[in-house]
Write an enzyme that holds these catalytic residues in place. Structure first.
Site, short mmCIF file in Angstrom:
data_model
loop_
_atom_site.label_atom_id
_atom_site.label_comp_id
_atom_site.label_asym_id
_atom_site.label_seq_id
_atom_site.Cartn_x
_atom_site.Cartn_y
_atom_site.Cartn_z
N LYS A 1 37.27 43.41 27.09
CA LYS A 1 37.13 42.06 27.62
C LYS A 1 35.65 41.79 27.88
O LYS A 1 34.98 42.57 28.55
CB LYS A 1 37.95 41.90 28.90
CG LYS A 1 39.43 42.19 28.69
CD LYS A 1 40.26 41.88 29.91
CE LYS A 1 41.74 42.14 29.62
NZ LYS A 1 42.60 41.71 30.74
N ASP B 1 47.10 37.78 40.49
CA ASP B 1 47.28 37.03 39.25
C ASP B 1 48.44 37.60 38.45
O ASP B 1 48.40 37.67 37.23
CB ASP B 1 45.99 37.06 38.43
CG ASP B 1 46.00 36.06 37.27
OD1 ASP B 1 46.67 35.01 37.40
OD2 ASP B 1 45.36 36.33 36.24
#
Length: 380
Positions: free
Chosen positions: A107, A202
């Site tokens: 990422k 999340d």
């Protein structure tokens, strides 16, 4: 007298030496035991700096692997679009092959280098569990921040439930979905059991991945810590879809807790059993109370309208009813009334065990249990 004195001195010296040997042995045993302390499902035993311990769980802080930008560029063929597999809150996600043959998920985002980033990576990378995606290391060069995770081959559960237009959706039986839910619950419960405890913040269906054996692994634990308290990235449609996983107290006050994770888990259970995005189920109306919406279907005897038709009759009425009751409890508007994730683990384990035994031994027409095809058939 001299011989007697020598014997006494010799005996005393021997006793002192023996005590010393015993002390050394005890010290070694205690140190060795502490250095390999682990939970039953964790994979780490490195003796490092202790930063927390609770309920038999010892969290250790160790150096996360620092990758060079050249190595990661080579692994992704220059961050080629062909290696791009997604876009998340942190940034672009690439599939990479390291020089040692290991597949990783990388990422990347543009950001100013900071020590805080390194400290957060070091903390998160020491968390090891069978049902959590492992953060392997980082890179912070050329005004870029990069996170390197283990690669999970079968991707997100959301892809297998409602797809992205490119992947064939899986026909997952109820037992398989229960197993996935149980694994994800164990991952969250482990985060909440750490000291200091870690709130996911999340959790959503897209962040539950499955490996080659369809073992669930929770991804992006603690990722919001990198983004800041109020920072939200991504297209508006995706933000709206993600918002539905947030508990009322989070949407209104930004108050995260273990119970807000439990709420998110309840929405995940709803998507898991329906095979559809919660936003689609609610007709994109975020103001509707999702618990009342489910309960209305239950009271009308039309709960089967929510359940994924692909499940067929692969479940029992009792198992599905208990699953839906747990789903509603997790999504209770009151955070105090929501169950802990450890309780959710216990309940899902119990439901799965019962479902496995009943659907394995029963034959067609068995009067003891009702098949899923007859679920909630209205008596009116």
């Amino acid at each position: 007298m001299s011989r007697t004195l020598a014997a006494i001195v010799g005996g005393a010296a021997g006793a002192v030496a023996l005590v010393g040997v015993v002390i050394v042995i005890l010290w070694f045993c205690i140190f060795h035991k502490r250095s390999i302390s682990r939970t039953s499902e964790t994979g780490s035993s490195d003796p490092s700096i202790q930063v927390g311990k609770t309920a038999g769980i010892e969290l250790t802080l160790r150096d996360a692997r620092r990758f060079q930008i050249e190595e990661l560029s080579l692994a992704t063929k220059g961050f080629s679009d062909k290696n791009l597999i997604g876009q998340g809150k942190f940034g672009e996600v690439y599939k990479g092959l390291l020089h040692d043959g290991m597949l990783v998920a990388i990422k990347r985002r543009s950001a100013v280098p900071s020590q805080e980033f390194i400290d957060e990576v070091r903390y998160l990378s020491c968390i090891q569990h069978r049902n959590l995606v492992t953060l392997l290391g980082y890179c912070q060069e050329h005004d870029q921040q990069i996170l390197v995770y283990e690669y999970i081959p079968n991707g997100s559960v959301s892809v297998h439930l409602y797809g992205d237009g490119h992947v064939t959706q899986e026909k997952l039986e109820f037992k398989h979905r229960l197993s996935i839910a149980l694994g994800a619950a164990k991952g969250l419960a482990h985060l909440h059991s750490l000291s200091p405890r870690l709130i996911h913040k999340d959790f959503k269906t897209a962040n539950v991945l499955v490996d080659e054996n369809f073992i669930a692994k929770v991804a992006d634990a603690g990722l919001r810590n990198f983004l800041g308290r109020f920072e939200v990235a991504g297209p508006s449609s995706q933000v709206a879809a993600d918002e539905i996983f947030l508990a009322p107290e989070v949407r209104e006050f930004r108050r995260f807790s273990e119970k807000s994770d439990a709420y998110s888990f309840g929405v995940f259970l709803l998507e898991l059993v329906s095979g559809r995005e919660a936003m689609d189920l609610l007709s994109s109306d975020l103001n509707i109370n999702i618990v009342e919406w489910v309960e209305n279907y239950q009271e009308s005897g039309n709960i089967s309208a929510i359940i994924d038709q692909r499940l067929g009759n692969s479940f029992t009425t009792e198992g599905m009813e208990e699953f839906m009751q747990l789903t509603v409890r997790c999504m209770d508007p009151s955070s105090e009334r929501r169950p802990t994730m450890s309780y959710v683990v216990t309940e899902l384990d119990r439901i799965l065990e019962k479902e496995m035994s009943l659907t394995t031994i029963m034959g067609e027409g068995t009067p003891v249990v009702t098949l899923g095809s007859q679920l909630f058939r209205a008596s009116k």
